[in-house]
Design an enzyme around this catalytic site. Sequence first.
Site, PDB file in Angstrom:
ATOM      1  N   ASN A  63       0.883  -1.183   0.000  1.00 34.64           N
ATOM      2  CA  ASN A  63       0.000   0.000   0.000  1.00 34.64           C
ATOM      3  C   ASN A  63       0.913   1.223   0.000  1.00 34.64           C
ATOM      4  OD1 ASN A  63      -1.851   2.013   0.394  1.00 34.64           O
ATOM      5  ND2 ASN A  63      -2.214   1.547   2.557  1.00 34.64           N
ATOM      6  N   TRP A  64       1.000   1.852  -1.165  1.00 34.29           N
ATOM      7  CA  TRP A  64       1.938   2.973  -1.293  1.00 34.29           C
ATOM      8  C   TRP A  64       1.368   4.290  -0.792  1.00 34.29           C
ATOM      9  CZ3 TRP A  64       4.244   1.805  -6.850  1.00 34.29           C
ATOM     10  CH2 TRP A  64       5.130   0.726  -6.735  1.00 34.29           C
ATOM     11  N   LYS A  65       0.090   4.294  -0.441  1.00 35.25           N
ATOM     12  CA  LYS A  65      -0.545   5.528   0.072  1.00 35.25           C
ATOM     13  C   LYS A  65      -0.272   6.688  -0.898  1.00 35.25           C
ATOM     14  CE  LYS A  65       0.329   3.633   4.601  1.00 35.25           C
ATOM     15  NZ  LYS A  65       0.179   3.805   6.026  1.00 35.25           N
TER      16      LYS A  65
ATOM     17  N   HIS B 145      -9.552   1.117   4.848  1.00 34.09           N
ATOM     18  CA  HIS B 145      -8.240   1.356   5.468  1.00 34.09           C
ATOM     19  C   HIS B 145      -8.425   2.355   6.608  1.00 34.09           C
ATOM     20  CE1 HIS B 145      -4.121   2.674   6.091  1.00 34.09           C
ATOM     21  NE2 HIS B 145      -3.759   1.539   5.529  1.00 34.09           N
TER      22      HIS B 145
ATOM     23  N   GLU C 191      -6.782   4.808   7.571  1.00 36.93           N
ATOM     24  CA  GLU C 191      -6.598   6.229   7.211  1.00 36.93           C
ATOM     25  C   GLU C 191      -7.857   6.777   6.551  1.00 36.93           C
ATOM     26  OE1 GLU C 191      -2.841   5.776   5.169  1.00 36.93           O
ATOM     27  OE2 GLU C 191      -1.943   5.235   7.083  1.00 36.93           O
TER      28      GLU C 191
ATOM     29  N   GLU D 190      -5.357  -4.674  10.802  1.00 37.87           N
ATOM     30  CA  GLU D 190      -4.329  -3.647  10.962  1.00 37.87           C
ATOM     31  C   GLU D 190      -4.610  -2.830  12.217  1.00 37.87           C
ATOM     32  OE1 GLU D 190      -2.366  -2.641   6.985  1.00 37.87           O
ATOM     33  OE2 GLU D 190      -4.140  -1.406   7.127  1.00 37.87           O
TER      34      GLU D 190
ATOM     35  N   GLY E 111       2.371   2.631  10.485  1.00 40.94           N
ATOM     36  CA  GLY E 111       3.291   3.740  10.237  1.00 40.94           C
ATOM     37  C   GLY E 111       3.967   4.264  11.490  1.00 40.94           C
TER      38      GLY E 111
ATOM     39  N   SER F 165       3.448  -1.768  10.378  1.00 42.81           N
ATOM     40  CA  SER F 165       4.902  -1.743  10.539  1.00 42.81           C
ATOM     41  C   SER F 165       5.576  -3.093  10.277  1.00 42.81           C
ATOM     42  CB  SER F 165       5.278  -1.198  11.925  1.00 42.81           C
ATOM     43  OG  SER F 165       4.790   0.133  12.061  1.00 42.81           O
TER      44      SER F 165
HETATM   45  C1  PEP Z   1      -0.746   0.263   5.831  1.00 43.95           C
HETATM   46  O1  PEP Z   1      -0.738   1.385   5.344  1.00 43.95           O
HETATM   47  O2  PEP Z   1      -1.680  -0.474   5.581  1.00 43.95           O
HETATM   48  C2  PEP Z   1       0.378  -0.119   6.706  1.00 43.95           C
HETATM   49  C3  PEP Z   1       0.315  -1.264   7.313  1.00 43.95           C
HETATM   50  O3  PEP Z   1       1.425   0.772   6.816  1.00 43.95           O
HETATM   51  P1  PEP Z   1       2.856   0.493   7.549  1.00 43.95           P
HETATM   52  O4  PEP Z   1       3.360  -0.833   7.025  1.00 43.95           O
HETATM   53  O5  PEP Z   1       3.714   1.648   7.126  1.00 43.95           O
HETATM   54  O6  PEP Z   1       2.593   0.452   9.008  1.00 43.95           O
END
Ligand code: PEP
Length: 267
Positions: free
Chosen positions: A18-20, A109, A111, A181, A187, A226
Amino acid sequence: MTAGEHSSMDRVPMMVANWKMNLTASESEAFASQFVSLMQAHTEALGTRLEIAIAPAYPALDRLGRALAGSGIMLAAQNLHAEESGAFTGEVSLAMLEDLGCDFALIGHSERRQLFGETDTVIAAKAQRLEASSVCPILCVGETLEEREQDATLAVVDSQLAAVLDATGDGLASRMVVAYEPVWAIGTGRTATPEMAQTVHAAIRRTLVSRLGAVGKRTRILYGGSVKPSNASALLSQPDIDGALVGGASLDPDSFAKLALASLETS
Ligand code: PEP
């Protein structure tokens, strides 16, 4: 039967990037050429022993899709709008994603839930939109730190899952991928321990099996928060962790290739 006892061999592991809001279309193309060559020796495993999908920012979907064509690496969208088309400035429809060859779309997600106010109702509507499509949902669920501290993790995750399962039919459920998640781990560099993650994954598996029977035993449940090469193997070797959804560590081709290989090794 306890969760996880059903062989995880029935579930092809998945590694999803997931490059956001990172990487331009040109940078995405450059990533693809490096990543595809890093994965060259393992292409025969793609699809049968490992699935890899990348969710770039919308403007990069077209060029990334072309750069990945024939590699066995799949394309995912980070989101979609629930409506078919119309006056929704700034939004992207399912038909637009289908036209670009997307295989998956993230929905829910954290976010999107936290920064863009998406409710379970909105997320369920997006899932309904995907019902007649071959684009497969990756439904993200997870608790905030406050909810974990209140011991509400399983209730929160269960209600996020139920909101989608209640609104959709068995057809969608049979293709859906779930990503657990924990919001406090996204993050932040804080990761759930493999045991903490497995506890929640096992609870999700129990819910899926009680609602969907055999289908629930086959649903992939990814962990996200993470994940990086140094912690991936311990997480991925848990019985109900079928892969990972990765943000930060997926932005570098070497690190994402290491994660894909860790997934293959634990499959
Ligand atoms: C995500 O954006 O779904 C995610 C898990 O990010 P990160 O790996 O940076 O925690």
